[in-house]
Design an enzyme around this catalytic site. Sequence first.
Site, PDB file in Angstrom:
ATOM      1  CE  LYS A  28      42.440  53.046  41.157  1.00 14.92           C
ATOM      2  NZ  LYS A  28      42.400  51.977  40.180  1.00 14.92           N
ATOM      3  CG  ASN A  29      39.669  53.235  37.761  1.00 13.44           C
ATOM      4  OD1 ASN A  29      40.944  52.865  38.510  1.00 13.44           O
ATOM      5  ND2 ASN A  29      38.726  52.557  38.750  1.00 13.44           N
ATOM      6  CB  CYS A  47      42.857  41.617  44.201  1.00 13.08           C
ATOM      7  SG  CYS A  47      41.434  42.575  44.140  1.00 13.08           S
ATOM      8  NE  ARG A  85      38.818  42.622  41.567  1.00  8.87           N
ATOM      9  CZ  ARG A  85      39.217  44.482  41.163  1.00  8.87           C
ATOM     10  NH1 ARG A  85      40.070  44.945  41.950  1.00  8.87           N
ATOM     11  NH2 ARG A  85      39.122  45.461  40.075  1.00  8.87           N
ATOM     12  CG  ASP A  99      36.091  51.507  43.053  1.00 12.31           C
ATOM     13  OD1 ASP A  99      35.788  50.690  43.506  1.00 12.31           O
ATOM     14  OD2 ASP A  99      36.147  52.263  41.784  1.00 12.31           O
ATOM     15  NE  ARG A 146      46.711  49.285  43.861  1.00  9.99           N
ATOM     16  CZ  ARG A 146      45.174  48.404  43.961  1.00  9.99           C
ATOM     17  NH1 ARG A 146      45.349  47.784  45.004  1.00  9.99           N
ATOM     18  NH2 ARG A 146      44.764  48.956  42.510  1.00  9.99           N
TER      19      ARG A 146
HETATM   20  N1  EPU Z   1      33.648  39.726  37.102  1.00  8.06           N
HETATM   21  C1  EPU Z   1      33.182  38.229  36.513  1.00  8.06           C
HETATM   22  N2  EPU Z   1      33.989  38.214  35.272  1.00  8.06           N
HETATM   23  C2  EPU Z   1      35.005  39.385  34.605  1.00  8.06           C
HETATM   24  C3  EPU Z   1      35.186  40.119  34.936  1.00  8.06           C
HETATM   25  C4  EPU Z   1      34.323  40.763  36.108  1.00  8.06           C
HETATM   26  O1  EPU Z   1      32.758  37.686  36.743  1.00  8.06           O
HETATM   27  O2  EPU Z   1      35.177  38.631  33.463  1.00  8.06           O
HETATM   28  C5  EPU Z   1      32.463  40.038  37.971  1.00  8.06           C
HETATM   29  C6  EPU Z   1      33.333  40.601  39.015  1.00  8.06           C
HETATM   30  O3  EPU Z   1      34.334  39.645  40.125  1.00  8.06           O
HETATM   31  C7  EPU Z   1      32.806  41.684  39.321  1.00  8.06           C
HETATM   32  C8  EPU Z   1      31.888  42.579  38.453  1.00  8.06           C
HETATM   33  O4  EPU Z   1      31.567  41.054  37.611  1.00  8.06           O
HETATM   34  O5  EPU Z   1      31.746  41.256  40.863  1.00  8.06           O
HETATM   35  C9  EPU Z   1      32.500  43.775  38.063  1.00  8.06           C
HETATM   36  O6  EPU Z   1      33.998  44.098  38.066  1.00  8.06           O
HETATM   37  P1  EPU Z   1      34.991  44.571  36.544  1.00  8.06           P
HETATM   38  O7  EPU Z   1      35.030  44.020  36.486  1.00  8.06           O
HETATM   39  O8  EPU Z   1      33.581  45.876  36.342  1.00  8.06           O
HETATM   40  O9  EPU Z   1      35.568  45.225  37.925  1.00  8.06           O
HETATM   41  P2  EPU Z   1      36.947  45.249  36.890  1.00  8.06           P
HETATM   42  O10 EPU Z   1      36.691  46.123  35.757  1.00  8.06           O
HETATM   43  O11 EPU Z   1      38.161  44.715  37.450  1.00  8.06           O
HETATM   44  C10 EPU Z   1      36.725  48.645  37.661  1.00  8.06           C
HETATM   45  C11 EPU Z   1      37.761  49.231  38.572  1.00  8.06           C
HETATM   46  C12 EPU Z   1      37.776  48.728  39.962  1.00  8.06           C
HETATM   47  C13 EPU Z   1      36.053  49.029  40.078  1.00  8.06           C
HETATM   48  C14 EPU Z   1      35.062  48.509  39.777  1.00  8.06           C
HETATM   49  C15 EPU Z   1      33.900  48.736  39.254  1.00  8.06           C
HETATM   50  C16 EPU Z   1      39.922  49.556  37.284  1.00  8.06           C
HETATM   51  C17 EPU Z   1      41.181  49.501  36.879  1.00  8.06           C
HETATM   52  N3  EPU Z   1      38.743  48.561  37.868  1.00  8.06           N
HETATM   53  O12 EPU Z   1      37.028  46.863  38.092  1.00  8.06           O
HETATM   54  O13 EPU Z   1      38.177  50.289  40.764  1.00  8.06           O
HETATM   55  O14 EPU Z   1      35.594  48.583  41.978  1.00  8.06           O
HETATM   56  O15 EPU Z   1      35.860  48.573  37.964  1.00  8.06           O
HETATM   57  O16 EPU Z   1      33.576  49.809  39.007  1.00  8.06           O
HETATM   58  O17 EPU Z   1      38.693  50.750  36.250  1.00  8.06           O
HETATM   59  C18 EPU Z   1      39.502  50.575  42.544  1.00  8.06           C
HETATM   60  O18 EPU Z   1      39.400  51.734  41.616  1.00  8.06           O
HETATM   61  O19 EPU Z   1      39.834  50.822  43.888  1.00  8.06           O
HETATM   62  C19 EPU Z   1      38.750  50.055  41.920  1.00  8.06           C
HETATM   63  C20 EPU Z   1      38.731  48.731  42.791  1.00  8.06           C
END
Ligand code: EPU
Length: 432
Positions: free
Chosen positions: A35-36, A129, A134, A320, A412
């Site tokens: 998915k990701n 969420c 996030r 995850d 999802r």
């Molecule tokens: N963060 C910030 N600022 C930003 C971006 C992130 O503070 O601008 C923080 C977040 O709040 C979090 C940490 O950095 O505490 C890491 O977040 P990240 O941005 O890496 O998460 P994401 O990109 O929103 C993706 C996956 C998630 C997975 C995370 C961590 C996708 C679509 N989603 O989310 O997947 O948990 O990386 O590996 O790729 C899932 O599939 O169930 C899922 C939640």
Amino acid sequence: MEILSSLIREINSFKKMQIKPCKGIKGSITVSGAKNSALPLLAASLLVEELTLENFPFLLDTLYGLEILKRLGKEIEINPSEGWVKIGGEIEDITVPFEISSLFRGSVLFLGGLLGGCGKARVSYPGGCAIGSRPIDQHLKFLEHIGASLEVEGGYIKAQLRDEPANQNFSFDLITVTGTENALLTLAGMEGEFILENVALEPEVGDLINFLRRLGVRIENDGRILRIISPGRENLRKSLTYKVIPDRIEAGTYLVLGTLLGEPLKVKNLNPDHLGVVIQKLTEAGANLKIEGDTITVWRAETLKPLYIETSPYPGFPTDMQAQFTAMLSIAAGTSFIVENIFENRFQHTFELNRMGANIVIKGNTAIVKGVKRLRGAPVKATDLRASAALVIAGLIAEGETLIHHIHHLLRGYEGMDKKLQKLGCEVYLIR
Ligand code: EPU
């Protein structure tokens, strides 16, 4: 095209999942595409005229991604039984509307996709969420740093790129998966050379890098530093067929199930290299695993041992997989400590597991899981995607029936989990 809307309607019509106890699982289960990975690749389709994605997972988030592309003017052809999608045509609109972007966090990737594909975007600001606030400050900081004009108006981010980046390098303040992917998607469309530092190394980021290389972008990596040299969007390859990597989190979820119930369970179509620490922790818990090519056979642990786990960015233990391991360890012979370092509110499943007889106490960002003899089936509520997978695992090992409400969270991110488990003889049913 109609197939897309009816698939979304069909999946959304399921409200609950009924699970009966399972004594053991023997057989094989096949992992779907990630998915990701599929989500950033859908966003990347905005950089090409024709893209075919193979090993594509048909689940709610990716179907929502296709719906966004449709609204942006792309033509979509899908074939769920053969596992491919074709995306063609030009970008005709640059707005990702609230009613669809609010359904899934991955929608933020279309900001980078649109900027890479046509230099401008208007994307509804993704909300918080269940697992945490996030923020996307790092995505926006990167865009400001390269000189993009940015405006947040009425809940929408409006962004427009300059012809050339204002700076030649950017370092993320923290490691962000979609932040790294959005930067890569944006830079792929801009002619010139750029250095990104402190990037995420998740295999899904690697999949996007491989894809962009195939398009003609030169990307060199040295640890958490990437050097990106793009010939500019006009000079990228125009059409491509690409195969999505296997879903390491889906694979990990079934490996946890095998550790509890495998007699043995064969998990097929995975990449063991992406599962290093997960395999290590399952072995430490007492599972017997045999790795052969893209298949792992898992025999259940004779005695399930407690673990110490801390989530961290790849190659660390994935956040995850935290919920699924928590469900497993709720019946381990001893006390486990699970530290969640990525998201501030990712322990919602523990309250539901306690309703099934688990003994889990949360102290700050640590779950203290005292193993109990058995769980008991109960009506429970799914609060997020991986929390719902944890409840499925708990339901299968519990005594008595479990009914999971709000099952759309599971749908999802897991393709056909009910059917896959039924093929193994499990009594797991989606209910409308
Ligand atoms: N963060 C910030 N600022 C930003 C971006 C992130 O503070 O601008 C923080 C977040 O709040 C979090 C940490 O950095 O505490 C890491 O977040 P990240 O941005 O890496 O998460 P994401 O990109 O929103 C993706 C996956 C998630 C997975 C995370 C961590 C996708 C679509 N989603 O989310 O997947 O948990 O990386 O590996 O790729 C899932 O599939 O169930 C899922 C939640």
